[in-house]
Write a protein that holds these residues in place. Structure first.
Motif: not given
Lengths: 172, 172
Positions: A71-88, B68-71
């Motif tokens: 939100s600070n103006g960094n980053g590409d367009e956000r890409v979504h659509g996958g669905n695996w949870m990650v080990v956080a 990658r994380y988000l997707s």
DNA sequence: GCACCTATTTATAAAAC
DNA sequence: TGTTTTATAAATAGGTG
């Protein structure tokens, strides 16, 4: 022992690379956590192994920091659509990692490499059933979480658990 | 010099905190970079100082790793909720039940009674981590399902699999 | 393969400049 | 304030069980 000045170059041997990845990832997460603690900062570390497995650390959690970055103006367009949870792994939970891992070994019986091998033998119908088994385990785990939250456990003041886990669902 | 064991607690003095933040941030970035080099991994580190300044490192860059994380189903936009589908087993599959059970024992290591006991020892943070382990298993299982459906190829891309189940989504 | 060990390198807190 | 130095703590590669 570190026998000589450690060369920073690609490790070809797979198991050695995996060992190093695991150790250094843990070290990296710890350093990030220490930085946050000492400097009252926020940070996230996201790693993707060569095999494609994602591990992330975040204080206070991954998403707030990532969103702040985006939100600070960094980053590409956000890409979504996958669905695996990650080990956080977060905060104090991190300190207990190997102890927790050990206990979880007691529950699950095997480690990732062995699952890989054993699962590779399963057929479709067996995968179906395995899902029922997983469901069963999850139910037992959720019951345990209820038990703790209801006052039976020791860790009641653990607070910043993410929204994706067994536990927070119970707290809604 | 580091005069004594360095305490990991908040630094109150502002300039000292800033110095430490800068040094440790640099160290953190370097370690992330070394990890990437040695293990051919990808990683990003995003830090936010107490004053709100954002610094980020990424290999090969921040965005690909964040995306990658988000997707992979993380991030705020993920839909949550109870989402495990159990598949009803049909006749012929039913006949294979005990054989399947045996094979699943190989994967999961223990039976229901043992899970009950072992899970009863877990604390909140360990339950959280166990969920990550479960996700990991599920991911491996999903990859196996893809492998079967694709006709024996190994390690197909699993990104097309839905969130609710290992197998059924593949059959849609 | 994982947990533990330890020699050595690496990171870093504080001093010195 | 910034940079360099340096003494010490921390991380870790490779070994062992």
């Amino acid at each position: 022992m570190v026998r000589r000045k450690v060369e920073i170059k690609a490790i070809e041997n797979i198991s050695k690379r995996h060992t190093t990845f695991t150790k250094r990832r843990q070290g990296l997460f710890k350093k990030a956590k220490d930085l946050c603690t000492k400097c009252e900062a926020e940070a996230t570390v996201i790693t993707v192994s060569k095999a494609g497995n994602i591990f992330a650390f975040g204080h206070p959690a991954v998403d707030p920091v990532v969103n702040r970055y985006l939100s600070n103006g960094n980053g590409d367009e956000r890409v979504h659509g996958g669905n695996w949870m990650v080990v956080a792994m977060e905060d104090e939970e991190m300190q207990l990692l190997s102890k927790a891992e050990r206990k979880i070994q007691k529950v699950m019986g095997k480690g990732r490499q062995e699952w890989n091998l054993a699962i590779g033998d399963l057929e479709i119908n067996e995968l179906d059933e395995m899902e029922a088994v997983i469901e069963d385990i999850k139910r037992i785990a959720a019951a345990r979480a209820v038990e703790i939250v209801a006052g039976g456990g020791k860790d009641q003041d653990v607070k910043c658990i993410g929204k994706d886990s067994i536990v927070p669902y119970l707290r809604r």
